[in-house]
Design an enzyme around this catalytic site. Sequence first.
Site, mmCIF file in Angstrom:
data_model
loop_
_atom_site.group_PDB
_atom_site.id
_atom_site.type_symbol
_atom_site.label_atom_id
_atom_site.label_comp_id
_atom_site.label_asym_id
_atom_site.label_seq_id
_atom_site.Cartn_x
_atom_site.Cartn_y
_atom_site.Cartn_z
ATOM 1 N N HIS A 1 -1.504 15.830 1.520
ATOM 2 C CA HIS A 1 -1.589 17.307 0.923
ATOM 3 C C HIS A 1 -2.536 16.780 -0.481
ATOM 4 C CE1 HIS A 1 0.635 19.179 3.536
ATOM 5 N NE2 HIS A 1 1.613 18.235 3.741
ATOM 6 N N LYS B 1 -5.863 -9.778 -22.816
ATOM 7 C CA LYS B 1 -4.669 -10.262 -23.663
ATOM 8 C C LYS B 1 -5.546 -10.820 -24.801
ATOM 9 C CE LYS B 1 -1.341 -12.084 -20.136
ATOM 10 N NZ LYS B 1 -0.820 -13.053 -19.747
ATOM 11 N N GLU C 1 -4.835 -8.869 -7.835
ATOM 12 C CA GLU C 1 -5.089 -10.016 -8.744
ATOM 13 C C GLU C 1 -5.364 -11.316 -8.030
ATOM 14 O OE1 GLU C 1 -2.493 -9.133 -12.781
ATOM 15 O OE2 GLU C 1 -1.700 -10.600 -11.560
#
Length: 474
Positions: A327, A441, A298
């Site tokens: 793995h 938002k 951010e």
Amino acid sequence: MDKIQREPIMLDVNHMMSDIIGFQYGIDVSEVMNMMDAAQAAQAAVEKHRGTGWLGWMDLPYNQAAILERIEKVAASVRKEFDAFVVLGIGGSALGPIAVQQALNHQRWNDLPAEKRGGPKLYVEDNIDPERMTSLLDVIDISRTCFNVITKSGATAETMSQYLIISDLLKKTVGEGWQKHIIATTDTAKGNLIQLSLKEGFELFYIPDSVGGRFSELTPVGLLPAAVCGIDIRAMLEGAAAMDARCKSGDVWKNPALLEAVLQYIAMEDRHANVQVIMPYADSLKYMADWFCQLWAESLGKNVTRKGMAVNLGQTPTKALGVTDQHSQLQLYTEGPYDKVITFLKVGAFRDEVTIAHGCEDFKDVAFLGGKTLNQLLDAELHGTEYALYRAGRMSQTITLPQVNAYTIGQLIYFFEMATAYAGELLDIDAFNQPGVEESKIASYAVLGNTSAKYVKKAAEMKGRPNLVKRYML
Ligand code: PA5
């Protein structure tokens, strides 16, 4: 004096450098030297603005004496009164509390018997998945639970929705005095939560104006949940101060956070290393990786410089866990594109040692493990991974915490915050805003039918998108 050992964490960048991993991708010392002036200027700029603008987090190790006392007092009473402590928050209001709890407390804290915990169970609810909310309510007794509503802006829809649900339930189940089940942590003046808290008389902690969400772990955002779970928050702040003391120089060879910022800058700008994999070799540190990912992403992911030039900057942080992800991901790291830096988080001495039992003597490749410790195995695997990356000419670096304790975690948090601030300076961007998050938002609220003008406008704009094509949906 408590038993916490106060040792410095160490950044080892050998495997970033060309004299160790080769010249094709390794960084030459001369490239670092060429950046000395820029680095010095970045360090001076950050230092000059200490405590002002969005750099209030730099003062947190020093200016919270009265707050610490109150946090400890409230924490002690929460530990006495409640069986569960639930953080309602998201992003910077949740990732730090999760990371610190995982690092510093028993890894199965909530499963321990109450007398061993000596404090409430901790839940950090950083999503609004309805199934998750229902399952939380299935396992807590709301009448024995304290909720810490954390939101810097005091307006985040996710957190305020959780507040609405929980306060309604508290009113119905606890009735009179339900307010005693809520502690609010928010901005001193902005947003709805502060108004609500003053109206209802909630216990209230403040996030200083000059500290943004992702830099707020060392405010009451992180300190209260930690103290409630018995963590030594003073040692965390001491650790942060110790790292701050190491960041006073403009010389990259003397300031670890500055060296980190410079190397990542060169990696991003000159090596197209657009990805940084943060890979703790310790389960205790696995959520520190999440916390770092938000901070780095951010802060540095920006499309405009401070001078207004259009750019698309940033380095994608991603997490892996050693040895688990050997793995799963390591194949890609050693043979895939040369677009990554791998940052190992290493623990010098684990808090536990487990010896592998002898057995399977007829099977040489199993029997050799007997008598060794899991600690040795983990360490050998970290060396193995570092070596495999070195053989493939890939950049990696290691941050070693001599032990995982409140002091070293405080150092680590502050180290990453400083490195982020310096990197923002080098990139000449505003590392403290997040306009790209705002867009999402506003669009979500528009979808939900919020009738304020800006959402109505956004809803109209969203209608202008091309119609979806059926053929593309199978
Ligand atoms: O770093 C930030 O500012 C954000 O990621 C916030 O932490 C996040 O959006 C949550 O915001 P708030 O604490 O205001 O609810």
